[in-house]
Design a protein around this motif. Structure first.
Motif, PDB file in Angstrom:
ATOM      1  N   GLU A 280       6.871  24.797 -20.869  1.00 37.42           N
ATOM      2  CA  GLU A 280       6.399  25.543 -22.043  1.00 37.42           C
ATOM      3  C   GLU A 280       6.963  24.981 -23.343  1.00 37.42           C
ATOM      4  OE1 GLU A 280       4.562  28.127 -22.884  1.00 37.42           O
ATOM      5  OE2 GLU A 280       4.257  29.408 -21.145  1.00 37.42           O
ATOM      6  N   VAL A 281       8.300  24.825 -23.366  1.00 29.80           N
ATOM      7  CA  VAL A 281       8.989  24.451 -24.606  1.00 29.80           C
ATOM      8  C   VAL A 281      10.057  23.406 -24.316  1.00 29.80           C
ATOM      9  CG1 VAL A 281      10.488  25.274 -26.465  1.00 29.80           C
ATOM     10  CG2 VAL A 281       8.691  26.760 -25.609  1.00 29.80           C
ATOM     11  N   ILE A 282      10.032  22.332 -25.083  1.00 24.86           N
ATOM     12  CA  ILE A 282      11.103  21.331 -24.969  1.00 24.86           C
ATOM     13  C   ILE A 282      11.788  21.223 -26.321  1.00 24.86           C
ATOM     14  CG2 ILE A 282      11.673  18.918 -24.445  1.00 24.86           C
ATOM     15  CD1 ILE A 282       9.060  18.918 -22.732  1.00 24.86           C
ATOM     16  N   GLN A 283      13.059  21.551 -26.333  1.00 24.94           N
ATOM     17  CA  GLN A 283      13.802  21.502 -27.589  1.00 24.94           C
ATOM     18  C   GLN A 283      15.270  21.171 -27.307  1.00 24.94           C
ATOM     19  OE1 GLN A 283      14.126  24.753 -30.910  1.00 24.94           O
ATOM     20  NE2 GLN A 283      16.041  24.539 -29.779  1.00 24.94           N
ATOM     21  N   PRO A 284      15.643  19.901 -27.423  1.00 23.16           N
ATOM     22  CA  PRO A 284      17.062  19.575 -27.221  1.00 23.16           C
ATOM     23  C   PRO A 284      17.915  20.179 -28.331  1.00 23.16           C
ATOM     24  CG  PRO A 284      15.830  17.631 -27.950  1.00 23.16           C
ATOM     25  CD  PRO A 284      14.829  18.740 -27.792  1.00 23.16           C
ATOM     26  N   VAL A 285      19.187  20.385 -28.043  1.00 24.54           N
ATOM     27  CA  VAL A 285      20.108  20.843 -29.094  1.00 24.54           C
ATOM     28  C   VAL A 285      20.109  19.794 -30.207  1.00 24.54           C
ATOM     29  CG1 VAL A 285      22.533  21.356 -29.631  1.00 24.54           C
ATOM     30  CG2 VAL A 285      21.545  22.120 -27.466  1.00 24.54           C
ATOM     31  N   ARG A 286      20.173  20.283 -31.444  1.00 25.17           N
ATOM     32  CA  ARG A 286      20.149  19.399 -32.616  1.00 25.17           C
ATOM     33  C   ARG A 286      21.179  18.265 -32.482  1.00 25.17           C
ATOM     34  NH1 ARG A 286      19.999  23.224 -37.215  1.00 25.17           N
ATOM     35  NH2 ARG A 286      21.897  24.065 -36.350  1.00 25.17           N
ATOM     36  N   THR A 287      20.721  17.058 -32.787  1.00 27.06           N
ATOM     37  CA  THR A 287      21.649  15.924 -32.880  1.00 27.06           C
ATOM     38  C   THR A 287      22.143  15.869 -34.321  1.00 27.06           C
ATOM     39  OG1 THR A 287      20.395  14.670 -31.267  1.00 27.06           O
ATOM     40  CG2 THR A 287      21.811  13.395 -32.721  1.00 27.06           C
ATOM     41  N   THR A 288      23.448  15.723 -34.515  1.00 33.00           N
ATOM     42  CA  THR A 288      23.943  15.642 -35.901  1.00 33.00           C
ATOM     43  C   THR A 288      24.710  14.337 -36.125  1.00 33.00           C
ATOM     44  OG1 THR A 288      25.786  17.023 -35.221  1.00 33.00           O
ATOM     45  CG2 THR A 288      24.085  18.090 -36.512  1.00 33.00           C
ATOM     46  N   VAL A 289      24.438  13.758 -37.254  1.00 41.02           N
ATOM     47  CA  VAL A 289      25.125  12.528 -37.658  1.00 41.02           C
ATOM     48  C   VAL A 289      26.032  12.903 -38.828  1.00 41.02           C
ATOM     49  CG1 VAL A 289      24.790  10.213 -38.620  1.00 41.02           C
ATOM     50  CG2 VAL A 289      23.111  11.156 -36.997  1.00 41.02           C
ATOM     51  N   PRO A 290      27.356  12.788 -38.651  1.00 44.82           N
ATOM     52  CA  PRO A 290      28.239  13.164 -39.762  1.00 44.82           C
ATOM     53  C   PRO A 290      28.130  12.209 -40.946  1.00 44.82           C
ATOM     54  CG  PRO A 290      29.480  12.830 -37.704  1.00 44.82           C
ATOM     55  CD  PRO A 290      28.093  12.317 -37.468  1.00 44.82           C
ATOM     56  N   LEU A 291      28.132  12.745 -42.145  1.00 43.81           N
ATOM     57  CA  LEU A 291      28.141  11.949 -43.376  1.00 43.81           C
ATOM     58  C   LEU A 291      29.480  12.250 -44.058  1.00 43.81           C
ATOM     59  CD1 LEU A 291      24.549  12.985 -44.577  1.00 43.81           C
ATOM     60  CD2 LEU A 291      25.160  10.991 -43.191  1.00 43.81           C
ATOM     61  N   GLN A 292      30.535  11.768 -43.413  1.00 42.20           N
ATOM     62  CA  GLN A 292      31.892  12.167 -43.792  1.00 42.20           C
ATOM     63  C   GLN A 292      32.168  11.955 -45.285  1.00 42.20           C
ATOM     64  OE1 GLN A 292      34.526  10.500 -40.966  1.00 42.20           O
ATOM     65  NE2 GLN A 292      36.121  11.990 -41.356  1.00 42.20           N
ATOM     66  N   LYS A 293      31.682  10.804 -45.775  1.00 40.60           N
ATOM     67  CA  LYS A 293      31.913  10.450 -47.175  1.00 40.60           C
ATOM     68  C   LYS A 293      31.385  11.521 -48.130  1.00 40.60           C
ATOM     69  CE  LYS A 293      30.575   6.408 -49.899  1.00 40.60           C
ATOM     70  NZ  LYS A 293      29.776   5.184 -49.803  1.00 40.60           N
TER      71      LYS A 293
END
Ligand SMILES: NC(=O)C1=CN([C@@H]2O[C@H](COP(=O)(O)OP(=O)(O)OC[C@H]3O[C@@H](n4cnc5c(N)ncnc54)[C@H](O)[C@@H]3O)[C@@H](O)[C@H]2O)C=CC1
Ligand SMILES: O=C([O-])C1=[NH+]CCC1
Length: 312
Positions: free
Chosen positions: A40-53
């Motif tokens: 029915e639904v495919i939704q992986p957990v959000r991928t996050t890319v840190p922008l530390q700067k």
């Protein structure tokens, strides 16, 4: 069909996305999500890319709703901004695909979608969980989400009193001047939430701003900020005394500092309540911890695209 994508600007999305159409579709999508059926639904957990700067993150939020055939991803940058910063705290773009060809059908501004779908989901939580006779709404924070929450909560419910607090009083005053109805500005969170039936937290805080000892027993809290595992808006007392509802359990235990650091247990997903598989404990103090989901953006983008097509 392999045509160039339609580009929809913020003002166009604003004119095409309405809560009355959005809320029922979000309810259906939340219910489907909580059935945990990948057919029915495919939704992986959000991928996050840190922008530390820059004290921020890029979040990638893909989702596929199989039966509706909606394939979408949002790309969202969100930041922790210092007080007085004039830079935006959230910027987003939504891509809607043709799932068969794989081409992008539409590229849309994602800020209106983010503001409206988040507020609409909080309104769904309030509809299910707020006390039966709710008269006082308090909004903590005075930015974009504060305004979308004000709009949908006053459109959907009949509060006698709406209050706002912001860490900078002039922001709260500007907010109160910008709303259609009367909003009172409060100097402290403690006073602003005293006796409130519904409290919306829409701040950029990374430390608690709302404390359980100030919250009326039985109140409903829609907690929208603090979307990182080490960020907080609510204290341990509130998290442990409340029944905690989430949009996605998987997302909440990966991303919510309020849940992870307090050790609070998740009672249910909103979709489980909508499906009737978990109860709405309206008489208890409840927290809806919102993190935001790709399916919410997908449903919104489809609606915007349909509306646009009906006019072209
Ligand atoms: N759950 C979800 O689906 C979503 C959550 N968010 C989160 O919602 C929150 C609000 O977003 P926007 O309204 O777009 O941001 P905004 O920048 O427009 O407004 C943020 C408000 O929080 C206040 N604030 C900032 N730092 C604070 C602090 N340390 N303590 C107390 N108040 C503080 C600001 O003064 C302002 O009133 C953010 O944390 C954002 O990441 C945003 C989009 C979706
Ligand atoms: O769902 C969303 O778009 C976001 N959640 C936290 C910041 C942005």
């Amino acid at each position: 069909m392999d045509e160039p994508p339609v580009l929809l600007r913020q003002d166009e999305v604003e004119g095409l996305l309405h809560y009355k159409d959005l809320i029922p579709r979000l309810e259906v999508a939340l219910g489907k999500f909580s059935k945990m059926d990948s057919a029915e639904v495919i939704q992986p957990v959000r991928t996050t890319v840190p922008l530390q700067k820059y004290n921020g993150f890029l979040g990638l939020m893909p989702a596929y709703l199989v039966h509706e055939d909606i394939l979408c991803t949002k790309l969202v940058c969100f930041y922790k901004r210092e007080s007085g910063s004039t830079l935006p705290s959230t910027q987003a773009t939504v891509l809607l695909f043709d799932p068969e060809y794989g081409n992008v059908k539409a590229v849309m501004d994602g800020e209106v979608i983010t503001a409206k779908r988040t507020a609409a989901v909080s309104a769904i939580s309030a509809k299910l969980l707020m006390p039966a006779k709710s008269e006082v709404l308090t909004i903590l924070g005075a930015g974009h989400q504060a305004l979308s929450h004000y709009n949908v909560f006053t459109e959907t419910f009949s509060f006698k009193e709406v209050r706002v607090w912001s860490r900078r009083k002039e922001m709260a005053e500007r907010f109160a001047q910008s709303t259609q109805g009367h909003v009172t500005v409060w100097e402290s969170v403690e006073e602003a939430v005293n006796g409130a039936d519904v409290i919306v937290t829409v701040t950029g805080a990374s430390e608690p701003v709302l404390f359980g000892q100030w919250v009326k027993p039985g109140a409903h809290v829609a907690a929208v900020g603090a979307c990182r595992p080490d960020w907080r808006e609510l204290d341990d007392v509130l998290m442990r005394q409340a029944e905690v509802y989430v949009d996605s359990r998987e997302g909440a235990i990966a991303e919510s500092g309020d849940i992870i650091l307090s050790g609070a247990k998740v009672f249910a997903e909103l979709g489980e309540v909508l499906n009737g598989t978990r109860p709405a404990l309206r008489e208890k103090t409840t927290v809806f911890k919102s993190l935001g989901m790709g399916i919410q953006d997908a449903v919104s983008a489809k609606l915007v695209f349909e509306q646009w097509k009906s006019k072209h």
